[in-house]
Design a protein around this motif. Structure first.
Motif, PDB file in Angstrom:
ATOM      1  N   GLU A 240       4.100   1.344   7.785  1.00  0.00           N
ATOM      2  CA  GLU A 240       5.225   2.404   7.853  1.00  0.00           C
ATOM      3  C   GLU A 240       5.306   2.652   6.272  1.00  0.00           C
ATOM      4  O   GLU A 240       4.939   1.995   5.366  1.00  0.00           O
ATOM      5  N   GLY A 241       5.520   4.126   6.062  1.00  0.00           N
ATOM      6  CA  GLY A 241       5.712   4.718   4.897  1.00  0.00           C
ATOM      7  C   GLY A 241       5.577   6.235   4.609  1.00  0.00           C
ATOM      8  O   GLY A 241       4.761   6.708   5.453  1.00  0.00           O
TER       9      GLY A 241
ATOM     10  N   GLY B 230       1.726   4.995   4.707  1.00  0.00           N
ATOM     11  CA  GLY B 230       1.694   6.351   4.367  1.00  0.00           C
ATOM     12  C   GLY B 230       0.604   7.004   4.674  1.00  0.00           C
ATOM     13  O   GLY B 230      -0.113   6.751   5.817  1.00  0.00           O
ATOM     14  N   THR B 231       0.220   8.286   4.019  1.00  0.00           N
ATOM     15  CA  THR B 231      -0.901   9.118   4.443  1.00  0.00           C
ATOM     16  C   THR B 231      -1.636   9.483   3.238  1.00  0.00           C
ATOM     17  O   THR B 231      -1.388   9.790   2.235  1.00  0.00           O
TER      18      THR B 231
ATOM     19  N   ARG C 215      -2.142   2.247  -4.245  1.00  0.00           N
ATOM     20  CA  ARG C 215      -1.043   3.225  -4.378  1.00  0.00           C
ATOM     21  C   ARG C 215      -0.133   3.431  -3.051  1.00  0.00           C
ATOM     22  O   ARG C 215       1.146   3.487  -3.070  1.00  0.00           O
ATOM     23  N   MET C 216      -0.592   2.779  -1.880  1.00  0.00           N
ATOM     24  CA  MET C 216       0.168   2.640  -0.619  1.00  0.00           C
ATOM     25  C   MET C 216       0.021   1.252   0.003  1.00  0.00           C
ATOM     26  O   MET C 216      -0.656   1.496   1.049  1.00  0.00           O
ATOM     27  N   PRO C 217       0.474   0.287  -0.583  1.00  0.00           N
ATOM     28  CA  PRO C 217      -0.054  -0.932   0.049  1.00  0.00           C
ATOM     29  C   PRO C 217       0.778  -1.409   1.154  1.00  0.00           C
ATOM     30  O   PRO C 217       1.953  -0.949   1.316  1.00  0.00           O
ATOM     31  N   LEU C 218      -0.088  -1.934   2.142  1.00  0.00           N
ATOM     32  CA  LEU C 218       0.447  -2.533   3.482  1.00  0.00           C
ATOM     33  C   LEU C 218       1.796  -3.600   2.853  1.00  0.00           C
ATOM     34  O   LEU C 218       1.534  -4.379   1.915  1.00  0.00           O
TER      35      LEU C 218
END
Length: 387
Positions: free
Chosen positions: A68-69, A127-128, A384-387
């Motif tokens: 989720e992000g 994220g994306t 930059r968008m870690p789990l």
């Protein structure tokens, strides 16, 4: 962490893709075959969304992570070739006369494809990821075309990253400079509309060749006498065109070239002085002089924090010792700068074997760099968008 194992597993496929692009180069806004293959591969590898025709021939792929992000990280590669002939004699040399991947954009596209395949299969991020395959980087305004076509309104990015091969750096060396890193560029054409005459009677003329010769000399004083010595800038006249016969004083001459700078203030100073000098010459010689100064590239500004994040991600692939920060300014230009004016981000170089510089008809690219660059691109998304 070395090259990501999944990417290492299909390194040979990346080489085949890159060499296919190399064999079939397409110049700016003509990347129909290239963008078609890019879109086809993205769909084949399970990229969630594939959008084509952005900025004429641009492609955008969207990959959503497992976590989720709401954050979004962009990765960008350019696809176009240079309008020049290839002289490498490679078995996969260009089949298109007057087109050659002499700047290595075929490798940039292949590396981003490698990162896309990995990210679509693993999705180890929140994220994306937005994958941007840009047309027409070589002075034709491909980045601006994509932005004007709603790139960041349609596909918002919180930050964005790009990469360029560097044959003059040691293999696997990642280089990045925080702040101003690459020059802005203006292209110019100065047209002198004089009065022609018989070559034996030049007193009947307003000789544009004489005027052009004097004008070039004066234009060369702009940087040395108007720009502070601590501000790097370049003013290069690269073309003079005039005349068609031995016994005719022509009525027209055209001076062309490029200006490089690292601040908008310096750009404005140079532009203003060039325009005033041209106006003064027009009055002094009683001719018309038209100065067409076209800012084509913005100064490339790397966000300091994101440049450091990029360097850290690269260090996990190439080793900390090879992930370097440089203080050197590059007077070359790159239209990724236009994207960085809209979205913060960073642009790096990646060294590879070879000693022939880009934009040379004998330029050779080392395919060993492909899995390395793809891994760095993939890793910056995960970090930059870690789990």
């Amino acid at each position: 962490m070395p090259v990501l194992p999944q990417i290492a597993g299909y390194a040979d496929e990346l080489t085949a893709i890159r060499r296919d692009f190399h064999e079939h180069p397409e110049i700016g806004f003509q990347e129909v075959r290239t963008s078609g293959i890019v879109a086809e591969l993205l769909r084949k590898w399970g990229v969630d969304e594939v959008h084509t025709g952005i900025g004429k021939t641009g492609v955008v792929g969207i990959i959503k992570g497992n976590g989720e992000g709401g954050r979004t990280v962009g990765l960008r590669a350019d696809m176009d070739a240079l309008p020049m002939d290839e002289l490498t004699n490679l078995p996969y040399s260009s089949k298109n006369p007057g087109a050659f991947h002499g700047c290595g954009h075929d490798s940039h596209t292949a590396m981003l494809l490698g990162a896309a395949r990995y990210l679509a299969s693993t999705r180890n991020f929140s994220g994306t990821a937005v994958l941007i395959f840009q047309p027409a980087e070589e002075g034709l305004g491909g980045a601006r075309a994509m932005i004007a076509d709603g790139l960041f309104e349609r596909f918002p990015c919180d930050e964005i990253y790009g990469m360029h091969n560097n044959p003059l750096a040691p293999p696997e060396e990642f280089g990045i400079k925080p702040g101003p890193a690459m020059a802005g560029a203006t292209f110019f054409d100065i047209t002198i509309n004089g009065v022609g005459s018989h070559g034996a009677m030049p007193h009947h003329s307003r000789d544009p060749i004489i005027i052009a010769s004097a004008l070039v000399q004066n234009l060369q004083t702009i940087v040395s006498r108007n720009v502070e010595a601590t501000e790097p800038a370049v003013f290069s006249v690269t073309q003079i065109h005039s005349g068609s016969a031995y016994n005719v004083v022509p009525d027209k001459a055209v001076i062309s070239g490029t200006i490089r700078y690292f601040s908008d203030h310096v750009r404005d100073v140079i532009h203003q002085r060039a325009e005033k000098i041209c106006a003064g010459f027009a009055e002094a010689y009683e001719v018309e002089i038209i100065a067409d100064l076209r800012p084509t590239f913005d100064v490339l500004m790397n966000d300091a924090d994101l440049a450091e994040a990029y360097r850290e991600a690269a260090g996990e692939i190439v080793g900390a010792a090879k992930a370097t920060v440089t203080k050197d300014l590059m007077t070359g230009s790159e239209d990724f700068a236009d994207m960085l004016k809209v979205v913060p981000g960073a642009y790096c170089t990646l060294g590879h074997k070879g000693d022939v510089p880009v934009h040379n008809p004998g330029f050779l690219l080392d395919d060993d760099m492909l899995p390395i660059g793809a891994s760095i691109m993939a890793r910056i998304v995960e970090k930059r968008m870690p789990l």
